[in-house]
Design a protein around this motif. Structure first.
Motif, mmCIF file in Angstrom:
data_model
loop_
_atom_site.group_PDB
_atom_site.id
_atom_site.type_symbol
_atom_site.label_atom_id
_atom_site.label_comp_id
_atom_site.label_asym_id
_atom_site.label_seq_id
_atom_site.Cartn_x
_atom_site.Cartn_y
_atom_site.Cartn_z
ATOM 1 N N MET A 26 -48.638 26.958 -22.315
ATOM 2 C CA MET A 26 -49.402 27.879 -21.252
ATOM 3 C C MET A 26 -50.025 28.515 -21.696
ATOM 4 N N ALA A 27 -49.014 29.324 -22.428
ATOM 5 C CA ALA A 27 -49.903 30.812 -23.362
ATOM 6 C C ALA A 27 -49.936 31.403 -24.534
ATOM 7 N N HIS A 28 -48.938 29.953 -25.137
ATOM 8 C CA HIS A 28 -48.656 29.911 -26.887
ATOM 9 C C HIS A 28 -49.286 29.578 -27.543
ATOM 10 N N GLN A 72 -52.962 29.358 -29.152
ATOM 11 C CA GLN A 72 -53.093 30.368 -29.567
ATOM 12 C C GLN A 72 -53.065 30.045 -30.929
ATOM 13 N N ALA A 77 -44.335 27.753 -20.429
ATOM 14 C CA ALA A 77 -44.851 29.043 -21.050
ATOM 15 C C ALA A 77 -45.596 28.827 -22.565
ATOM 16 N N TYR A 78 -44.393 28.012 -23.260
ATOM 17 C CA TYR A 78 -45.204 28.212 -24.530
ATOM 18 C C TYR A 78 -46.628 27.593 -24.230
ATOM 19 N N GLY A 123 -45.100 33.153 -29.815
ATOM 20 C CA GLY A 123 -44.356 32.257 -29.164
ATOM 21 C C GLY A 123 -42.753 31.655 -29.854
ATOM 22 N N MET A 167 -46.555 34.366 -12.826
ATOM 23 C CA MET A 167 -45.338 35.686 -13.063
ATOM 24 C C MET A 167 -44.567 36.243 -12.879
#
Length: 137
Positions: free
Chosen positions: A89-91, A94, A86-87, A103, A52
């Protein structure tokens, strides 16, 4: 046959610059939220050596470079990669739909930066002042 009766093509250069500038301003605000707590974040700043922290640093520094249109092509390419990571890995874990997995921002930033890496900074940029800002619009 005139396919541009309103002569909108004359606006392509200025709108290219406006897209670059507004995207960069929004992107910088994501980094400043992560690292500086501005505007009004309740989250503590992450260590700079964390994922981050590096993302926030890229968003502030890279966003400011894109904002002024300096080294836009390589910086935008790196930022597109950051947003793709980021998309995914994080979104994406889900769910498959950006509107449902929160995302949309990462998705849109990724593709705007990818376009800027191909199109360049356009007018109203330091790249253009250096002779490297030919718009591909």
């Amino acid at each position: 046959m005139n396919t541009d009766p309103l002569n909108m093509a004359r606006l392509s250069g200025p709108l290219h610059a406006v897209l670059r500038i507004t995207t960069a301003l929004t992107f910088v605000s994501h980094g400043s939220l992560k690292l500086l707590g501005f505007p009004a974040s309740q989250m503590p700043a992450p260590p700079l050596a964390s994922l981050m922290g590096v993302a926030g640093l890229m968003e502030i520094v890279g966003g400011l470079l894109v904002l002024v249109g300096l080294f836009t092509r390589p910086i935008a390419f790196l930022l597109a990669g950051e947003m793709a990571a980021a998309y995914w890995m994080a979104h994406a874990p889900q769910g498959p739909f950006p509107v449902l997995n929160m995302g949309e921002s990462a998705y849109l930033f990724c593709f705007v930066f990818l376009w800027l890496s191909a199109a360049g900074a356009g007018p109203w940029s330091l790249d253009a002042a250096r002779g490297e800002g030919k718009a591909a619009a």
